[in-house]
Design an enzyme around this catalytic site. Structure first.
Site, PDB file in Angstrom:
ATOM      1  N   PHE A  96       0.779  -1.372   0.018  1.00  0.00           N
ATOM      2  CA  PHE A  96      -0.060   0.070   0.134  1.00  0.00           C
ATOM      3  C   PHE A  96       0.743   1.224   0.042  1.00  0.00           C
ATOM      4  CE2 PHE A  96      -2.952  -3.381   1.606  1.00  0.00           C
ATOM      5  CZ  PHE A  96      -3.705  -3.219   0.743  1.00  0.00           C
ATOM      6  N   CYS A  97       2.319   1.134  -0.354  1.00  0.00           N
ATOM      7  CA  CYS A  97       2.971   2.111  -0.399  1.00  0.00           C
ATOM      8  C   CYS A  97       2.638   3.150  -1.792  1.00  0.00           C
ATOM      9  CB  CYS A  97       4.389   1.842  -0.443  1.00  0.00           C
ATOM     10  SG  CYS A  97       4.808   1.719   1.246  1.00  0.00           S
ATOM     11  N   HIS A  98       2.382   4.331  -1.848  1.00  0.00           N
ATOM     12  CA  HIS A  98       2.322   4.808  -3.092  1.00  0.00           C
ATOM     13  C   HIS A  98       3.639   5.053  -4.009  1.00  0.00           C
ATOM     14  CE1 HIS A  98      -1.085   6.660  -0.914  1.00  0.00           C
ATOM     15  NE2 HIS A  98      -1.557   6.590  -2.088  1.00  0.00           N
ATOM     16  N   MET A 132       8.951   4.954   4.603  1.00  0.00           N
ATOM     17  CA  MET A 132       8.946   3.695   3.855  1.00  0.00           C
ATOM     18  C   MET A 132      10.136   3.547   3.062  1.00  0.00           C
ATOM     19  SD  MET A 132       7.124   1.906   5.863  1.00  0.00           S
ATOM     20  CE  MET A 132       7.448   0.512   5.269  1.00  0.00           C
ATOM     21  N   GLU A 133      10.544   4.560   2.131  1.00  0.00           N
ATOM     22  CA  GLU A 133      11.408   4.561   1.067  1.00  0.00           C
ATOM     23  C   GLU A 133      12.905   4.468   1.767  1.00  0.00           C
ATOM     24  OE1 GLU A 133       7.967   5.172  -1.030  1.00  0.00           O
ATOM     25  OE2 GLU A 133       8.550   6.051   0.784  1.00  0.00           O
ATOM     26  N   ASP A 147      25.074  -9.958   2.016  1.00  0.00           N
ATOM     27  CA  ASP A 147      25.262 -10.872   1.133  1.00  0.00           C
ATOM     28  C   ASP A 147      26.543 -10.721   0.541  1.00  0.00           C
ATOM     29  OD1 ASP A 147      24.280 -12.665  -1.164  1.00  0.00           O
ATOM     30  OD2 ASP A 147      24.717 -10.779  -2.423  1.00  0.00           O
TER      31      ASP A 147
END
Length: 176
Positions: A96-98, A132-133, A147
């Site tokens: 639901f992130c734009h 969120m980004e 990694d």
């Protein structure tokens, strides 16, 4: 799916007792939704997130002695690219992130005792924030470090992912 929706609807009725609500849940149906940002003002929005990659002593000593280069190449340079890609692709990973066009994204590292602190700072001019980004960018950069260095040890830990700051929206936040 039916069981999931029933649980969500049941929990939605309990939320009515709280003064805060979850913006990504339709209060009437108890189902997830994307927030409508069409009436929000476009402003410059910034967010900073951090996490840590913690190494066992022998892995840290090997990594620092190599100048943060491993069998797969330059660890930190690769992690910067991964972090920026992670920030740019947040809306593909978090339902639901734009989709947000980023004006800037900076991934940086600070050496600490047996650890790298990863910081991702993101800026946009948009109607929704970029927390969120920033969180995605920091975590993906940290995962890239893991990694690139896991051949040294599988005891490497990624920890303490957190929002440090957000500005430009309805309310600002600064971690104290």
């Amino acid at each position: 799916m039916q069981r999931c929706c029933t649980i969500v609807a049941r929990r939605a009725s309990h939320r009515a007792l709280s003064s805060k609500t979850l913006s990504h849940v339709d209060a009437t149906k108890g189902l997830p939704r994307m927030v409508d940002v069409s009436n929000k003002t476009t402003t410059t929005r910034k967010a900073i997130a951090r996490c840590r990659v913690v190494f066992p002593r022998d892995a840290w000593d090997t990594l620092t002695a190599s100048g943060f280069a491993g069998k797969k190449g330059p660890v930190l340079a690769t992690a910067v690219v991964a972090g920026v890609q992670g920030a740019k692709r947040t809306s593909s990973l978090i339902p639901f992130c734009h989709p947000v066009a980023l004006d800037a994204c900076d991934v940086s590292f600070e050496e600490q005792e047996l650890a790298l602190e990863v910081t991702c700072a993101v800026t946009t001019t948009h109607r929704t924030g970029v927390e969120m980004e920033a969180l995605s960018g920091a975590s993906i950069a940290a995962l890239a470090v893991y990694d690139m260095t896991k051949a040294l040890s599988h005891s490497i830990r990624v920890e303490d992912l957190r929002l440090i700051e957000k500005t430009g929206g309805k309310s600002d936040y600064h971690k104290t």
